[in-house]
Design an enzyme around this catalytic site. Structure first.
Site, PDB file in Angstrom:
ATOM      1  N   LYS A  78       4.900   4.722  -1.512  1.00  0.00           N
ATOM      2  CA  LYS A  78       5.169   6.142  -1.754  1.00  0.00           C
ATOM      3  C   LYS A  78       6.633   6.505  -1.525  1.00  0.00           C
ATOM      4  CE  LYS A  78       0.526   7.996  -0.803  1.00  0.00           C
ATOM      5  NZ  LYS A  78      -0.262   6.780  -0.575  1.00  0.00           N
ATOM      6  N   TRP A 120       0.826  -1.196   0.000  1.00  0.00           N
ATOM      7  CA  TRP A 120       0.000   0.000   0.000  1.00  0.00           C
ATOM      8  C   TRP A 120       0.872   1.263   0.000  1.00  0.00           C
ATOM      9  CZ3 TRP A 120      -4.907  -0.559  -1.418  1.00  0.00           C
ATOM     10  CH2 TRP A 120      -5.539  -1.790  -1.207  1.00  0.00           C
ATOM     11  N   SER A 121       0.643   2.172   0.932  1.00  0.00           N
ATOM     12  CA  SER A 121       1.312   3.482   0.856  1.00  0.00           C
ATOM     13  C   SER A 121       2.792   3.446   1.201  1.00  0.00           C
ATOM     14  CB  SER A 121       0.595   4.502   1.742  1.00  0.00           C
ATOM     15  OG  SER A 121      -0.643   4.853   1.175  1.00  0.00           O
ATOM     16  N   THR A 122       3.294   2.331   1.685  1.00  0.00           N
ATOM     17  CA  THR A 122       4.737   2.207   1.835  1.00  0.00           C
ATOM     18  C   THR A 122       5.408   2.374   0.473  1.00  0.00           C
ATOM     19  OG1 THR A 122       4.455   0.774   3.767  1.00  0.00           O
ATOM     20  CG2 THR A 122       6.584   0.681   2.672  1.00  0.00           C
TER      21      THR A 122
END
Length: 382
Positions: A78, A74-76
């Site tokens: 980014k 997921w947002s890791t």
């Protein structure tokens, strides 16, 4: 090697002397709150001191988690997208102070012409979600979403506040990278980071790698707020498209190049990158980025109450700067966490790079109890 303290999972891998607290915390995650499969890695001053994995890659617990098991983080993701942008800054392709519209002219529509690249990467652009109803399949259509966001009006005056662009920042960063480098962000990452440095991480997973991917398992409860209490920005960022913890199990999601949410990787890969960012910017003696680039990537862009997260936030150029002890005791630490429990972080003060990857999702966007335990154990080992 088995851990005599647990019956539910056998822990495999290596743990350097002195870092036994990390191994113990990792093992405890399989007891309470009941991990399914996971990996953890710690790098200290460029050297891997913890590389462990355990459990199963599927909900039915028939497929053992292996050293090379990949999971959607997921947002890791980014943090890896931010690294690509930082590498292009280092090469002189653009600066964080440049206007996005200088490289993407269509982006200037609806009074967005003065938004800087630094503002865009730090969630200040006011494009935290699509203005029209959007499906997960549409979010994975980069060309479609880039066109929509380029014409969309911001939800607030750009630069006046931050509001977490949960999915859309991946479209924005990806289009900037494409316009500047001529390569998609996933291709750039593969050619400039993954291949030359041996980093087992993908932004856009080839179907040939599907057999290595863990099944993502939804949390048993949700900490998402009552929809009736959400502001317009939160509805756009967190509800359009509606969150679906099972979507990473679909090929259309895995194959997309959405640097905000669909990265697939191992904890070892993520920790090696953050280990470089925590020290001199090298991996195994080979330069990833210069120290001055790391400082530029993590220079404060904005701090204060985040419009979407509804909590205090400090943003660099795509990285979360430590606030409230999220990434340990030192203000210098930074990183990015993902929905459900994954994270990657660096602490330049101690030279630590840490990552945790799992398939049993927890209910939180950040601050997962399993992640907190791993971070605390790593610092206790120093």
């Amino acid at each position: 090697m088995a851990d005599t303290g647990i019956a539910s999972a056998e822990v495999h891998g290596n743990c350097a002397k002195g870092f036994e607290p990390v191994r113990a915390a990792f093992a405890a995650n399989f007891m309470e709150p009941g991990e399914t499969g996971a990996s953890v890695s710690v790098v200290l001053n460029g050297q891997t001191v913890v590389d462990l994995w355990a459990g199963h890659a599927d909900g039915k617990r028939t497929k053992p988690w292996q050293r090379d098991t990949l999971a959607n983080v997921w947002s890791t993701t980014k943090g890896m997208g931010a690294l690509v942008c930082g590498m292009l800054v280092e090469r002189g392709a653009f600066s964080y102070d440049d206007k996005v519209s200088a490289y993407w002219p269509e982006f200037a529509a609806a009074d967005k012409g003065n938004i800087t690249i630094g503002q865009m990467l730090s969630h200040q652009a006011g494009l935290c979600g699509p203005a029209v109803p959007t499906t997960a399949e549409e979010m994975c259509n980069h060309a479609l979403m880039a066109e929509r966001l380029a014409t969309q009006a911001p939800m607030w005056t750009p630069g006046s506040r931050s509001g977490y662009h949960a999915l859309t920042v991946g479209i924005l960063a990806g289009e900037l990278v494409r316009r500047v480098s001529g390569r998609t962000i996933g291709t750039f990452f593969r050619e400039e980071v993954a291949a030359p440095f041996g980093i087992d991480f993908f932004i856009g997973l080839p179907a040939s790698e599907d057999a290595r991917v863990a099944e993502m398992i939804p949390a048993t409860k949700s900490n998402m707020p009552d929809p009736s209490t959400l502001n317009i920005s939160q509805i756009a960022a967190l509800g359009n498209p509606a969150p679906d913890a099972r979507v990473p199990n679909e090929r259309f999601w895995r194959g997309a190049e959405l640097s905000s949410a669909n990265g697939q990787g191992t904890a070892s890969a993520i920790a090696r990158v953050y280990g470089a960012l925590a020290s001199d910017g090298t991996i195994d003696g080979k330069r990833l980025v210069k120290p001055e680039t790391i400082r530029a990537m993590t220079a404060l862009q904005i701090e204060g109450h985040d419009e979407v997260l509804a909590m205090p936030a400090r943003w660099g150029a795509g990285y979360i700067l430590n606030v409230g002890g999220l990434y340990g005791p030192n203000d210098e630490a930074f990183g990015h966490s993902g929905w459900g429990g994954s994270f990657g972080m660096a602490d330049p003060k101690t030279g630590l790079g840490i990552s945790y990857v799992m398939n049993q999702m927890g209910p939180d966007l950040a601050g997962d109890a399993r992640a907190n335990a791993i971070i605390a154990a790593a610092y206790a080992s120093l």
